[in-house]
Motif scaffolding. Structure first.
Motif, PDB file in Angstrom:
ATOM      1  N   TYR A 368      98.979  41.899  -6.382  1.00 28.25           N
ATOM      2  CA  TYR A 368      99.635  41.465  -6.426  1.00 28.25           C
ATOM      3  C   TYR A 368     100.155  41.625  -7.419  1.00 28.25           C
ATOM      4  O   TYR A 368     100.540  42.189  -9.001  1.00 28.25           O
ATOM      5  CB  TYR A 368      99.446  39.750  -6.314  1.00 28.25           C
ATOM      6  N   PHE A 369     101.759  41.757  -7.344  1.00 25.45           N
ATOM      7  CA  PHE A 369     102.613  42.107  -8.016  1.00 25.45           C
ATOM      8  C   PHE A 369     102.622  40.986  -9.651  1.00 25.45           C
ATOM      9  O   PHE A 369     102.423  39.864  -8.348  1.00 25.45           O
ATOM     10  CB  PHE A 369     104.212  41.251  -7.029  1.00 25.45           C
ATOM     11  N   GLY A 370     103.307  41.304 -10.817  1.00 27.82           N
ATOM     12  CA  GLY A 370     102.581  40.610 -12.288  1.00 27.82           C
ATOM     13  C   GLY A 370     101.048  40.547 -12.680  1.00 27.82           C
ATOM     14  O   GLY A 370     101.462  40.005 -13.651  1.00 27.82           O
ATOM     15  N   THR A 371     100.585  40.723 -11.724  1.00 28.41           N
ATOM     16  CA  THR A 371      98.923  40.777 -12.225  1.00 28.41           C
ATOM     17  C   THR A 371      98.877  42.084 -13.646  1.00 28.41           C
ATOM     18  O   THR A 371      99.758  42.963 -12.895  1.00 28.41           O
ATOM     19  CB  THR A 371      98.076  40.584 -11.491  1.00 28.41           C
ATOM     20  N   PRO A 372      98.598  41.363 -14.757  1.00 27.88           N
ATOM     21  CA  PRO A 372      98.261  43.141 -15.133  1.00 27.88           C
ATOM     22  C   PRO A 372      97.361  44.117 -14.649  1.00 27.88           C
ATOM     23  O   PRO A 372      97.807  45.634 -15.423  1.00 27.88           O
ATOM     24  CB  PRO A 372      96.837  42.528 -16.489  1.00 27.88           C
ATOM     25  N   LEU A 373      96.451  44.310 -14.045  1.00 27.31           N
ATOM     26  CA  LEU A 373      96.319  44.976 -12.896  1.00 27.31           C
ATOM     27  C   LEU A 373      96.731  46.218 -12.329  1.00 27.31           C
ATOM     28  O   LEU A 373      97.084  47.317 -12.400  1.00 27.31           O
ATOM     29  CB  LEU A 373      94.554  44.805 -12.048  1.00 27.31           C
ATOM     30  N   THR A 374      97.528  45.139 -11.861  1.00 24.06           N
ATOM     31  CA  THR A 374      98.986  45.477 -10.930  1.00 24.06           C
ATOM     32  C   THR A 374      99.828  46.770 -11.916  1.00 24.06           C
ATOM     33  O   THR A 374     100.129  48.409 -11.251  1.00 24.06           O
ATOM     34  CB  THR A 374      99.514  45.119 -10.478  1.00 24.06           C
ATOM     35  N   GLN A 375     100.294  46.171 -12.929  1.00 24.19           N
ATOM     36  CA  GLN A 375     101.443  46.989 -13.580  1.00 24.19           C
ATOM     37  C   GLN A 375     100.847  47.714 -14.442  1.00 24.19           C
ATOM     38  O   GLN A 375     101.280  48.828 -15.046  1.00 24.19           O
ATOM     39  CB  GLN A 375     101.802  45.889 -15.080  1.00 24.19           C
ATOM     40  N   LYS A 388     103.908  54.499   2.311  1.00 25.91           N
ATOM     41  CA  LYS A 388     105.226  54.702   1.854  1.00 25.91           C
ATOM     42  C   LYS A 388     105.167  53.129   1.409  1.00 25.91           C
ATOM     43  O   LYS A 388     104.758  52.812   3.432  1.00 25.91           O
ATOM     44  CB  LYS A 388     106.145  54.930   2.505  1.00 25.91           C
ATOM     45  N   ARG A 389     105.586  51.816   1.443  1.00 21.87           N
ATOM     46  CA  ARG A 389     105.437  50.512   1.423  1.00 21.87           C
ATOM     47  C   ARG A 389     106.566  49.922   1.211  1.00 21.87           C
ATOM     48  O   ARG A 389     107.459  50.928   0.290  1.00 21.87           O
ATOM     49  CB  ARG A 389     104.778  49.809   0.587  1.00 21.87           C
ATOM     50  N   PRO A 390     107.684  48.752   1.713  1.00 16.85           N
ATOM     51  CA  PRO A 390     108.593  48.609   1.471  1.00 16.85           C
ATOM     52  C   PRO A 390     108.582  47.960  -0.154  1.00 16.85           C
ATOM     53  O   PRO A 390     107.351  47.823  -0.231  1.00 16.85           O
ATOM     54  CB  PRO A 390     109.027  47.161   2.454  1.00 16.85           C
ATOM     55  N   ALA A 391     109.613  47.824  -0.947  1.00 17.77           N
ATOM     56  CA  ALA A 391     109.920  47.366  -1.830  1.00 17.77           C
ATOM     57  C   ALA A 391     108.800  45.718  -2.409  1.00 17.77           C
ATOM     58  O   ALA A 391     108.294  45.462  -3.120  1.00 17.77           O
ATOM     59  CB  ALA A 391     110.894  47.174  -2.804  1.00 17.77           C
ATOM     60  N   TYR A 392     108.648  44.971  -1.043  1.00 12.77           N
ATOM     61  CA  TYR A 392     108.922  44.172  -1.182  1.00 12.77           C
ATOM     62  C   TYR A 392     107.412  43.643  -0.803  1.00 12.77           C
ATOM     63  O   TYR A 392     106.649  42.345  -0.689  1.00 12.77           O
ATOM     64  CB  TYR A 392     109.862  42.838  -0.221  1.00 12.77           C
ATOM     65  N   ILE A 393     106.630  44.422  -0.973  1.00  9.14           N
ATOM     66  CA  ILE A 393     104.653  44.429  -0.387  1.00  9.14           C
ATOM     67  C   ILE A 393     104.353  44.874  -1.357  1.00  9.14           C
ATOM     68  O   ILE A 393     103.916  46.326  -2.088  1.00  9.14           O
ATOM     69  CB  ILE A 393     104.420  45.629   0.513  1.00  9.14           C
ATOM     70  N   SER A 394     103.041  44.457  -1.881  1.00  8.63           N
ATOM     71  CA  SER A 394     102.234  45.140  -4.017  1.00  8.63           C
ATOM     72  C   SER A 394     100.969  46.259  -2.808  1.00  8.63           C
ATOM     73  O   SER A 394     101.529  46.277  -1.772  1.00  8.63           O
ATOM     74  CB  SER A 394     101.991  44.200  -4.629  1.00  8.63           C
ATOM     75  N   ILE A 395     100.806  46.262  -3.613  1.00  8.82           N
ATOM     76  CA  ILE A 395      99.390  47.662  -3.098  1.00  8.82           C
ATOM     77  C   ILE A 395      98.282  46.629  -2.161  1.00  8.82           C
ATOM     78  O   ILE A 395      98.011  47.709  -1.634  1.00  8.82           O
ATOM     79  CB  ILE A 395      98.570  47.770  -4.550  1.00  8.82           C
ATOM     80  N   GLY A 396      98.281  45.385  -2.448  1.00  7.56           N
ATOM     81  CA  GLY A 396      97.578  44.635  -2.113  1.00  7.56           C
ATOM     82  C   GLY A 396      95.714  45.504  -2.276  1.00  7.56           C
ATOM     83  O   GLY A 396      95.559  45.892  -3.067  1.00  7.56           O
ATOM     84  N   ASP A 397      95.151  45.375  -0.714  1.00  7.31           N
ATOM     85  CA  ASP A 397      94.227  45.962  -0.628  1.00  7.31           C
ATOM     86  C   ASP A 397      94.334  47.561  -0.644  1.00  7.31           C
ATOM     87  O   ASP A 397      93.026  48.507  -0.107  1.00  7.31           O
ATOM     88  CB  ASP A 397      92.972  45.223   0.370  1.00  7.31           C
ATOM     89  N   ARG A 398      95.575  48.499  -0.196  1.00  8.13           N
ATOM     90  CA  ARG A 398      95.559  49.558   0.051  1.00  8.13           C
ATOM     91  C   ARG A 398      95.036  50.463  -1.069  1.00  8.13           C
ATOM     92  O   ARG A 398      95.914  51.676  -1.955  1.00  8.13           O
ATOM     93  CB  ARG A 398      97.108  49.781   0.247  1.00  8.13           C
ATOM     94  N   TYR A 399      93.808  50.351  -1.125  1.00 10.02           N
ATOM     95  CA  TYR A 399      93.659  51.283  -2.776  1.00 10.02           C
ATOM     96  C   TYR A 399      92.035  52.056  -2.321  1.00 10.02           C
ATOM     97  O   TYR A 399      91.631  51.483  -1.825  1.00 10.02           O
ATOM     98  CB  TYR A 399      93.781  50.884  -4.450  1.00 10.02           C
ATOM     99  N   GLU A 400      91.447  52.838  -3.325  1.00 16.85           N
ATOM    100  CA  GLU A 400      90.158  52.623  -3.838  1.00 16.85           C
ATOM    101  C   GLU A 400      90.604  53.059  -5.340  1.00 16.85           C
ATOM    102  O   GLU A 400      91.392  52.877  -5.832  1.00 16.85           O
ATOM    103  CB  GLU A 400      89.326  54.378  -2.950  1.00 16.85           C
ATOM    104  N   THR A 401      88.657  53.140  -5.730  1.00 19.06           N
ATOM    105  CA  THR A 401      89.199  53.314  -7.302  1.00 19.06           C
ATOM    106  C   THR A 401      88.395  54.710  -6.901  1.00 19.06           C
ATOM    107  O   THR A 401      87.051  55.442  -6.620  1.00 19.06           O
ATOM    108  CB  THR A 401      88.150  52.747  -7.894  1.00 19.06           C
ATOM    109  N   GLU A 402      88.411  54.582  -8.780  1.00 18.61           N
ATOM    110  CA  GLU A 402      87.282  55.877  -9.274  1.00 18.61           C
ATOM    111  C   GLU A 402      85.914  56.380  -9.117  1.00 18.61           C
ATOM    112  O   GLU A 402      85.088  56.664  -8.723  1.00 18.61           O
ATOM    113  CB  GLU A 402      87.840  56.710 -11.193  1.00 18.61           C
ATOM    114  N   THR A 403      85.557  54.875  -9.006  1.00 16.64           N
ATOM    115  CA  THR A 403      84.123  54.424  -8.725  1.00 16.64           C
ATOM    116  C   THR A 403      83.561  53.933  -7.220  1.00 16.64           C
ATOM    117  O   THR A 403      82.895  53.360  -7.277  1.00 16.64           O
ATOM    118  CB  THR A 403      83.370  53.741 -10.321  1.00 16.64           C
TER     119      THR A 403
END
Length: 429
Positions: A368-375, A388-403
């Motif tokens: 979410y916006f504002g969390t240390p992880l997102t930053q 592409k996401r609108p600027a009002y939508i944060s990354i949310g759960d649209r990710y994977e990780t290195e692990t």
């Protein structure tokens, strides 16, 4: 003299109706300052339709509509804001809540029906907006908010909220709520969190501070709610037992006055002991929710949870010893977490005799916006999907990780649902 009217809207189509406690505080504060307010709660099963909402707009005729906004409901919010403005183009629309506090200001350019973003404590941000509109200049003297005039985005100075929460009028005692549609009444005895969990919005939003209501205020509200025929209380404090002495005083007073309540609360496992648990049971606590997040010590260290599995086990067993139900909040897709780590969390919850249902259904971590992880997501091995996401939508759960790959995240999600007693249905918090 006619009072200016403010409509406050909670949109949560994923859950049965709950009291929107944050909007309640704002409604009480605005009411105290001479504004007429109305709260509507659009939830699962509530009987709102396009026609009924249109009639509400014409009958109540607000000059300002404000929405409590989260990532999960923002598209609904923007749709409703557009609809309301199509009915009454002259109204102003403000967004507040967790999705908005740290939202990039440029997002305003992508939200045509929105006039203001509330950036500081909602009571004060919205009050300055309402006062500006009532004064005939909708942008004069605004603080704690961002607004747009044509193509220019203007940032205003922040506002500090009251240090003593009792200075805010009580939404319960000010009678801003209708209790008829709810079985459980949400209450707050404190705001904020001083910890540093990197996935969480709350510490950043409250400047790593925690502020309190007095024991007297909390007891007065409990008595009021009991008079309304409700005895199931949900304390929404992030860390209910942060000050042990204060918690004992509150529990002692509930017991001394014979207040027959049934309470849900959330706290950290390092803020609990047997004496407190025993007293909680006597006072009417039926469920305690703990933040587990992960059963991997390695992952707990990465996310700066600062608790151990032994502390978790002790806190869980203490509650169970006194027949208090235990819920645990857990996540998957955490930085540094492997698929094996995620399985370990599922097995840990099962091994502790915790029912996998409701809040104990694990969910994928959200950025979410504002969390240390997102930053600093790249630093933690987070790989957002290339979309592409609108600027009002944060990354949310649209990710994977290195692990953990996208496929592994989906696999662990399916395993949790398979073991869930309610098939993954939960109250979204």
């Amino acid at each position: 003299m006619l009072l200016m009217k403010v409509l406050l809207v909670e949109v949560n189509p994923f859950s049965p109706p709950m009291l929107p406690i944050s909007l309640g505080y704002i409604a009480a504060f605005l009411k105290q300052h001479g504004f007429q307010t109305k709260i509507i709660n659009i939830a699962e099963g509530t009987e709102y339709s396009i026609n009924s909402l249109a009639n509400l707009m014409y009958d109540f005729s607000p000059q300002l509509v404000a929405f409590s906004t989260y990532q999960r409901n923002i598209l609904y919010v923007l749709g409703l804001a557009s609809f309301f403005k199509s009915l009454k183009p002259e109204i102003k629309v403000a967004l507040g809540g967790p999705q908005v506090t740290f939202m990039p200001s440029v997002a305003l350019k992508e939200m045509p029906p929105v006039d203001y973003l509330c950036r500081s404590e909602g009571e004060f941000s919205l009050l300055t907006i309402a006062q500006a509109i009532a004064g005939g200049n909708p942008y004069k003297g605004i603080r704690g908010a961002t607004y747009r005039i044509e193509d220019e985005i203007i940032e205003t100075k922040p506002i500090e909220g009251f240090e003593n929460l009792d200075e805010y009028p009580s939404p319960h005692l000010m009678e801003v709520f209708d209790y008829t549609e709810v079985e459980e009444v949400i209450m707050l005895s404190s705001r904020g969190c001083p910890y540093n969990c990197i996935f969480c919005y709350t510490p950043q939003a409250f400047n790593h501070k925690i502020r309190f209501h007095s024991i007297e205020r909390v007891i007065e509200e409990i008595k009021w709610v009991l008079k309304k025929g409700k005895n199931r209380l949900w304390f929404a404090d992030p860390n209910f037992s942060f000050k042990a002495e204060r918690v004992h005083q509150l529990l002692d007073e509930i017991i001394r006055q014979g207040l027959k309540v049934s309470m849900w609360l959330e706290t950290r496992v390092d803020l609990i002991n047997e004496k407190m648990i025993k007293k909680m049971k006597r006072a009417g606590v039926h469920t305690i929710a703990y933040g587990l997040e992960s059963a991997s010590e390695k992952v707990l260290k990465i996310i700066k949870k600062r608790v151990s599995l032994e502390q978790l086990k002790t806190a869980i067993s203490l509650a169970q010893k006194y027949e208090i139900e235990v819920e645990v909040f857990s996540l998957f897709g955490l930085p540094g977490e492997t698929f094996t780590d995620a399985l370990q969390t599922l097995e840990f919850v099962k091994s502790q005799g915790i029912k996998i249902q409701g809040n104990s259904n694990a969910q994928q971590m959200q950025l979410y916006f504002g969390t240390p992880l997102t930053q600093n997501y790249a630093q933690y091995g987070i790989k957002p999907f290339p979309e592409k996401r609108p600027a009002y939508i944060s990354i949310g759960d649209r990710y994977e990780t290195e692990t953990m790959s996208r496929e592994e995240i989906e696999k662990i999600k399916a395993l949790w649902r398979k073991h869930s007693l309610d098939k993954g249905r939960r109250i979204v918090s």
